[in-house]
Design a protein around this motif. Structure first.
Motif, PDB file in Angstrom:
ATOM      1  N   LEU A   1       6.790  -4.477   0.260  1.00 52.79           N
ATOM      2  CA  LEU A   1       7.639  -3.943   1.334  1.00 52.79           C
ATOM      3  C   LEU A   1       7.999  -2.481   1.085  1.00 52.79           C
ATOM      4  O   LEU A   1       8.125  -1.705   2.036  1.00 52.79           O
ATOM      5  N   MET A   2       8.154  -2.083  -0.180  1.00 51.53           N
ATOM      6  CA  MET A   2       8.364  -0.660  -0.482  1.00 51.53           C
ATOM      7  C   MET A   2       7.174   0.160   0.015  1.00 51.53           C
ATOM      8  O   MET A   2       7.339   1.234   0.592  1.00 51.53           O
ATOM      9  N   LYS A   3       5.969  -0.362  -0.199  1.00 52.46           N
ATOM     10  CA  LYS A   3       4.763   0.335   0.236  1.00 52.46           C
ATOM     11  C   LYS A   3       4.694   0.398   1.762  1.00 52.46           C
ATOM     12  O   LYS A   3       4.359   1.440   2.331  1.00 52.46           O
ATOM     13  N   GLU A   4       5.026  -0.704   2.430  1.00 52.46           N
ATOM     14  CA  GLU A   4       5.053  -0.692   3.900  1.00 52.46           C
ATOM     15  C   GLU A   4       6.054   0.337   4.423  1.00 52.46           C
ATOM     16  O   GLU A   4       5.793   1.025   5.414  1.00 52.46           O
ATOM     17  N   LEU A   5       7.208   0.439   3.763  1.00 51.45           N
ATOM     18  CA  LEU A   5       8.201   1.434   4.162  1.00 51.45           C
ATOM     19  C   LEU A   5       7.656   2.840   3.962  1.00 51.45           C
ATOM     20  O   LEU A   5       7.863   3.718   4.814  1.00 51.45           O
ATOM     21  N   ALA A   6       6.949   3.076   2.867  1.00 54.65           N
ATOM     22  CA  ALA A   6       6.362   4.398   2.618  1.00 54.65           C
ATOM     23  C   ALA A   6       5.366   4.767   3.714  1.00 54.65           C
ATOM     24  O   ALA A   6       5.296   5.927   4.132  1.00 54.65           O
ATOM     25  N   ILE A   7       4.619   3.804   4.199  1.00 53.40           N
ATOM     26  CA  ILE A   7       3.698   4.047   5.308  1.00 53.40           C
ATOM     27  C   ILE A   7       4.493   4.364   6.569  1.00 53.40           C
ATOM     28  O   ILE A   7       4.221   5.344   7.262  1.00 53.40           O
ATOM     29  N   PHE A   8       5.495   3.550   6.873  1.00 54.38           N
ATOM     30  CA  PHE A   8       6.323   3.732   8.061  1.00 54.38           C
ATOM     31  C   PHE A   8       7.018   5.092   8.067  1.00 54.38           C
ATOM     32  O   PHE A   8       7.060   5.773   9.083  1.00 54.38           O
TER      33      PHE A   8
ATOM     34  N   PHE B   1       3.667   8.220  -2.638  1.00 52.41           N
ATOM     35  CA  PHE B   1       4.203   6.946  -3.127  1.00 52.41           C
ATOM     36  C   PHE B   1       3.592   6.625  -4.481  1.00 52.41           C
ATOM     37  O   PHE B   1       2.374   6.473  -4.602  1.00 52.41           O
ATOM     38  N   ALA B   2       4.404   6.558  -5.513  1.00 55.45           N
ATOM     39  CA  ALA B   2       3.898   6.372  -6.874  1.00 55.45           C
ATOM     40  C   ALA B   2       4.420   5.092  -7.526  1.00 55.45           C
ATOM     41  O   ALA B   2       4.270   4.904  -8.728  1.00 55.45           O
ATOM     42  N   ILE B   3       5.020   4.220  -6.744  1.00 50.43           N
ATOM     43  CA  ILE B   3       5.600   2.996  -7.288  1.00 50.43           C
ATOM     44  C   ILE B   3       4.508   1.936  -7.429  1.00 50.43           C
ATOM     45  O   ILE B   3       3.651   1.791  -6.568  1.00 50.43           O
ATOM     46  N   THR B   4       4.569   1.193  -8.527  1.00 53.16           N
ATOM     47  CA  THR B   4       3.668   0.069  -8.766  1.00 53.16           C
ATOM     48  C   THR B   4       4.518  -1.177  -8.990  1.00 53.16           C
ATOM     49  O   THR B   4       5.727  -1.065  -9.268  1.00 53.16           O
ATOM     50  N   PRO B   5       3.924  -2.360  -8.911  1.00 53.88           N
ATOM     51  CA  PRO B   5       4.699  -3.560  -9.240  1.00 53.88           C
ATOM     52  C   PRO B   5       5.271  -3.512 -10.662  1.00 53.88           C
ATOM     53  O   PRO B   5       6.388  -3.982 -10.909  1.00 53.88           O
ATOM     54  N   GLU B   6       4.533  -2.906 -11.571  1.00 50.18           N
ATOM     55  CA  GLU B   6       5.009  -2.794 -12.961  1.00 50.18           C
ATOM     56  C   GLU B   6       6.246  -1.898 -13.053  1.00 50.18           C
ATOM     57  O   GLU B   6       7.171  -2.168 -13.832  1.00 50.18           O
ATOM     58  N   ILE B   7       6.276  -0.844 -12.260  1.00 43.33           N
ATOM     59  CA  ILE B   7       7.454   0.039 -12.238  1.00 43.33           C
ATOM     60  C   ILE B   7       8.647  -0.709 -11.671  1.00 43.33           C
ATOM     61  O   ILE B   7       9.768  -0.571 -12.174  1.00 43.33           O
ATOM     62  N   VAL B   8       8.418  -1.516 -10.642  1.00 43.22           N
ATOM     63  CA  VAL B   8       9.513  -2.316 -10.083  1.00 43.22           C
ATOM     64  C   VAL B   8      10.084  -3.236 -11.165  1.00 43.22           C
ATOM     65  O   VAL B   8      11.301  -3.313 -11.344  1.00 43.22           O
ATOM     66  N   ILE B   9       9.215  -3.906 -11.906  1.00 44.19           N
ATOM     67  CA  ILE B   9       9.667  -4.811 -12.966  1.00 44.19           C
ATOM     68  C   ILE B   9      10.452  -4.041 -14.024  1.00 44.19           C
ATOM     69  O   ILE B   9      11.560  -4.423 -14.401  1.00 44.19           O
TER      70      ILE B   9
END
Length: 153
Positions: free
Chosen positions: A19-26, A33-41
């Motif tokens: 959803l973070m990625k979808e927001l970055a597109i929107f 956008f440089a966030i990964t699932p690993e960064i979220v964790i």
């Protein structure tokens, strides 16, 4: 639709990231956008204290919406504030008051933590977001201009 609002847990990280990625597109910043699932964790669940907190809206074990926020430790009122970084509801789940439920849950969190304000920004072209925030009773603050200092341009 049966939607549960709760605090995010580490196993939600992939859904949060999507959803973070979808927001970055929107919001048209997907190219940076440089966030990964690993960064979220790491940033949201492994660090103590975490860099951010997150509420999720869940429907049938699927993340339908997220509200990512962090605390501003004190303000001029000598109370902490909450800053909303991201609020996003999956397009398949819109129209079911999920955004409103997330905001109301955050308001409860703010009261529990003795916060004096909840703050956020919205893009001026995001007319739907502006209508949503106005409907909640939020007030636009024109007293301050937003600035940013990009260090890697």
């Amino acid at each position: 639709m049966n939607v549960t609002i709760r605090k995010a847990i580490e196993s939600d990280s992939d859904g949060i990231w999507k959803l973070m990625k979808e927001l970055a597109i929107f919001e048209k910043y997907i190219d940076t956008f440089a966030i990964t699932p690993e960064i979220v964790i790491e940033s949201g669940f492994k660090k103590n204290p975490p860099d951010f907190y997150c509420l999720v809206a869940e429907n049938n074990q699927k993340i339908a919406g997220i509200l990512v926020y962090y605390y501003l430790p004190f303000t001029a009122q000598n109370k902490p504030a909450i800053f909303i970084k991201e609020l996003y509801v999956d397009t398949n789940y819109r129209g079911h008051k999920i955004g409103e439920k997330l905001m109301l849950a955050l308001k409860e969190e703010a009261v529990i933590n003795n916060c004096g304000q909840i703050k956020w920004t919205v893009s001026p072209w995001n007319e739907g977001g502006i209508r949503f925030y106005n409907k909640l009773g939020a007030k636009e603050n024109n007293d301050w201009l937003n600035y940013e200092w990009n260090l890697h341009d």
